[in-house]
Scaffold this active site. Sequence first.
Site, PDB file in Angstrom:
ATOM      1  NE  ARG A 158      -4.071   0.092   2.336  1.00  0.00           N
ATOM      2  CZ  ARG A 158      -4.678   0.616   3.260  1.00  0.00           C
ATOM      3  NH1 ARG A 158      -4.472  -0.258   4.495  1.00  0.00           N
ATOM      4  NH2 ARG A 158      -5.344   1.653   3.082  1.00  0.00           N
ATOM      5  CG  ASP A 159       2.069   4.142   1.859  1.00  0.00           C
ATOM      6  OD1 ASP A 159       1.896   4.631   0.971  1.00  0.00           O
ATOM      7  OD2 ASP A 159       1.861   3.816   2.979  1.00  0.00           O
ATOM      8  CG  LEU A 160       6.002  -1.766  -3.483  1.00  0.00           C
ATOM      9  CD1 LEU A 160       6.529  -2.434  -2.191  1.00  0.00           C
ATOM     10  CD2 LEU A 160       5.674  -2.715  -4.423  1.00  0.00           C
ATOM     11  CE1 TYR A 161       4.285   6.102  -4.070  1.00  0.00           C
ATOM     12  CE2 TYR A 161       3.869   5.956  -1.797  1.00  0.00           C
ATOM     13  CZ  TYR A 161       3.421   6.141  -3.128  1.00  0.00           C
ATOM     14  OH  TYR A 161       2.072   6.343  -3.337  1.00  0.00           O
ATOM     15  CG  HIS A 201       8.704   2.969   2.170  1.00  0.00           C
ATOM     16  ND1 HIS A 201       7.260   3.087   1.876  1.00  0.00           N
ATOM     17  CD2 HIS A 201       8.733   3.781   3.074  1.00  0.00           C
ATOM     18  CE1 HIS A 201       6.858   4.023   2.132  1.00  0.00           C
ATOM     19  NE2 HIS A 201       7.634   4.715   2.987  1.00  0.00           N
TER      20      HIS A 201
END
Length: 271
Positions: free
Chosen positions: A164-167, A170
């Site tokens: 859900r925040d796979l930038y 990270h």
Amino acid sequence: MTAVLRLDEPFRSLWTGRDPFAAAEALQGKVVRAMDGRRTFRTDVDGQGYFVKIHRGVGWGEIFKNLISGRLPILGAANEWHATRRLAELGVDSLRAVAFGERGGNPARRHSFIITEELAPIISLENYTRHWPQQPPEPALKRALIERVATMARRMHEGGVNHRDLYICHFLLHLDPPPAPTALRLSLVDLHRAQIRARTPRRWRDKDLAALHFSSLAIGLTDRDRLRFLRTYFARPLRETLRTEGRLLAHLAREAVRLQERFDRKFAKKW
């Protein structure tokens, strides 16, 4: 709600006979993030660095705001705890959680904590690749990083986890030993919003891939680099992927525009 508690060493020994929730609150260190109902800080125990996240409840207002927006609210540290365990099972390097506790029947006031070992020395892929357009990396190292990120994403999604925040910020690159094409270690972090199911829905898989695509737009990747990612992620002939995943590729292009517009609006507000 019955209290849930999991302790590994050294906290199992250090907190014998103590209330672990009070013991976690008593830890001291440099605060790295503080939000309503959540505090994250770094501490040292027996010469080892740890990060401690303490959740004190988000309140009913935040819960209702998330539900109205069609999002599941994050009620505590349980998400991150279960995600770290699941990624370890899937062979995806991540944080090593050594302590977790959760108690309280009221979801708006649930008290929880998670303690993870510090990863060091590391650098985020966002920072590591920041100067690639001006100072291109060794081609073999770039290929190895692309393939590693693609493999991690594939294993995660095949195992029923979406981030859900796979930038790229990270993904943490370990610096000891120095990164080399044949010696790479990446760890995926910031898992508090992760979802775990028996199977990752296509919608959520595509959202993760769109975030990854958007966050890598400015680092100088070529079309060949992106095709390499697709070939590794789908683990099948590239021609077949391009034929069967047309909807995904169109989605990535649309989401890149949407995410850039959202980023620009957010950035404009700060000025």
